[in-house]
Scaffold this active site. Structure first.
Site, PDB file in Angstrom:
ATOM      1  N   TYR A 187      19.241  61.158  -0.518  1.00 30.57           N
ATOM      2  CA  TYR A 187      18.293  62.074  -0.984  1.00 30.57           C
ATOM      3  C   TYR A 187      18.637  63.248  -1.517  1.00 30.57           C
ATOM      4  O   TYR A 187      18.469  64.092  -2.587  1.00 30.57           O
ATOM      5  CB  TYR A 187      17.175  62.236  -0.051  1.00 30.57           C
ATOM      6  N   ARG A 245      19.553  62.487  -4.799  1.00 27.96           N
ATOM      7  CA  ARG A 245      18.463  62.353  -5.975  1.00 27.96           C
ATOM      8  C   ARG A 245      18.102  63.908  -6.346  1.00 27.96           C
ATOM      9  O   ARG A 245      17.430  64.147  -7.274  1.00 27.96           O
ATOM     10  CB  ARG A 245      17.323  61.646  -5.345  1.00 27.96           C
ATOM     11  N   GLN A 297       3.047  58.310  -8.390  1.00 31.60           N
ATOM     12  CA  GLN A 297       4.009  57.401  -7.519  1.00 31.60           C
ATOM     13  C   GLN A 297       5.297  58.299  -7.521  1.00 31.60           C
ATOM     14  O   GLN A 297       6.205  57.702  -6.530  1.00 31.60           O
ATOM     15  CB  GLN A 297       4.072  55.937  -8.062  1.00 31.60           C
ATOM     16  N   HIS A 340       3.536  59.039  -2.764  1.00 29.74           N
ATOM     17  CA  HIS A 340       4.514  58.580  -2.014  1.00 29.74           C
ATOM     18  C   HIS A 340       5.342  59.917  -1.559  1.00 29.74           C
ATOM     19  O   HIS A 340       6.786  59.631  -1.330  1.00 29.74           O
ATOM     20  CB  HIS A 340       5.422  57.919  -2.948  1.00 29.74           C
ATOM     21  N   CYS A 360       9.377  67.537   9.750  1.00 34.05           N
ATOM     22  CA  CYS A 360       9.911  67.007  10.958  1.00 34.05           C
ATOM     23  C   CYS A 360       9.949  65.630  11.205  1.00 34.05           C
ATOM     24  O   CYS A 360       8.933  64.965  10.708  1.00 34.05           O
ATOM     25  CB  CYS A 360       9.382  67.945  12.265  1.00 34.05           C
ATOM     26  N   ALA A 405       5.795  57.271 -23.052  1.00 32.02           N
ATOM     27  CA  ALA A 405       4.727  58.258 -22.859  1.00 32.02           C
ATOM     28  C   ALA A 405       4.748  59.545 -23.567  1.00 32.02           C
ATOM     29  O   ALA A 405       3.757  60.144 -23.919  1.00 32.02           O
ATOM     30  CB  ALA A 405       4.967  58.511 -21.075  1.00 32.02           C
TER      31      ALA A 405
HETATM   32 ZN   LIG Z   1       9.248  69.127  15.067  1.00 31.87          ZN
END
Ligand SMILES: [Zn+2]
Length: 367
Positions: free
Chosen positions: A191, A194, A225, A243, A251, A357
């Site tokens: 991540y 990303r 999404q 998502h 947490c 698009a």
């Molecule tokens: Zn916590």
């Protein structure tokens, strides 16, 4: 039965057409009628066959036989006739259903380049549901999960948008939970990459067009999404991220009452992973494979209420989102797809408008 046969002959005679017996289910209802006809009249004006409403629906809806039941038939096919098991009541009910079937709008999918379609006129009172997928972000340079294949297979993760890989059997959510439990550092490194990559990307003309539509049309429900923040950066304020969001964390403990928070941190080592005040680790605010997408109640209500359903750049392969078009159509909505090629669930759409698009969206809606 003789009077019945005479009535049918009289009804069918003007056009000299052979009548067809229509029933739901034909295999059951016609069995008795045919037997009565042969027993009491000696012949059947319908010959030996009947048209089954459910089978006909299967062809109209382009779905499997078991899915072609009343529950999945569009509401517009029904008149408010009761189903009472009194023969005449049920005949009227089924006759109305069949007439709506036959006279209903075509459910064929029109697939053509986008400039062969006229823009979608959006009336003030209309509810518009827009679903965006990886395609709209890819046009801004966001890497899709498929591009990031190497990374997530190394991490042994199953992530939303990631399809099963050859030779690897899905174990549902256990793999992700297991991946996070076993190697939180690797998950966060994924991540971090990303986040770093998304920081370099800007929204495109499609994101801008949707933000502009939101500004002038209260009846827009924008569901994405995508986990990137490009809708927000373009000005959208009401995008529902089913998502999760790349730039939020929370947490890991489901028992903790702390809330998800905005977080652009890039954590690449175990020591860098922050801790919640409860002591548990902070995880990405992302829906992993096997976890329940966010806001499904809101999404379900919006699908049932919508008049126009538009999907932009979603492959139609990832459920539950891939089922939204069929749900919207069942609720009576017109369904439109926008993307460079027809999606896997193309048959759920009235139209597939082929194009990027960023080229299609600026002139797609007229409000
Ligand atoms: Zn916590």
């Amino acid at each position: 039965m003789a009077r019945y046969v005479a009535w049918i002959a009289e009804t069918a005679a003007p056009e000299k057409r052979s009548p067809v017996f229509v029933a739901y289910p034909a295999g059951f209802d016609f069995l008795f009628v045919y037997w009565y006809l042969i027993r009491f009249v000696g012949k059947s004006p319908f010959s030996h066959s009947a048209l089954d409403v459910k089978t006909y629906s299967m062809a109209m809806l382009k779905c499997g036989y078991r899915e072609a039941g009343k529950r999945n038939m569009p509401k517009r096919w029904f008149d408010p006739h009761p189903h009472t098991h009194v023969a005449l009541d049920d005949a009227i009910e089924q006759g109305a259903l069949f007439c709506k079937h036959a006279g209903g709008e075509p459910t064929m999918t029109t697939v053509a380049p986008y400039n062969e379609f006229t823009p979608l006129a959006v009336e003030a009172a209309q509810k518009v549901f827009v679903l965006t997928g990886a395609g709209i972000s890819a046009e801004s340079g966001i890497r899709t999960f498929r591009d990031a294949n190497g990374l997530w297979t190394t991490a042994r993760l199953r992530l939303p948008g990631a399809r099963s890989t050859p030779g690897r059997v899905s174990r549902g959510g256990r793999r992700v939970a297991g991946g996070w439990r076993k190697d939180a550092e690797l998950v966060w490194r994924f991540y971090a990459e990303r986040r770093a990559q998304a920081k370099t990307c800007a929204p495109n003309a499609a994101h801008a067009a949707l933000a502009a539509l939101e500004g002038k049309h209260d009846g827009l429900f924008l569901c994405t999404q995508n986990v990137d923040p490009l809708h927000e950066r373009a000005g959208s304020r009401r995008a529902v991220h089913m998502h999760g969001e790349l730039f939020k964390s929370r947490c890991e403990s489901p028992r903790c009452d702390s809330l998800p928070f905005v977080d652009a941190g890039e954590y690449r080592t175990a020591e860098q992973i922050p801790r919640c005040r409860c002591g548990a680790r902070i995880r990405p605010h992302i829906v992993w494979f096997g976890e329940v997408p966010f806001d499904m109640d809101l999404i379900t209500d919006a699908l049932e209420a919508c008049d126009l359903f538009v999907t932009i750049g979603s492959s139609g392969a990832v459920y539950p989102a891939a089922g939204f078009a069929r749900a919207a159509r069942a609720a009576g909505a017109r369904t439109v797809y926008v993307g460079p090629e027809a999606p896997e669930n193309a048959r759920a759409f009235d139209e597939c408008r082929l194009g990027k698009a960023g080229e299609v969206l600026p002139a797609l809606f007229v409000r």
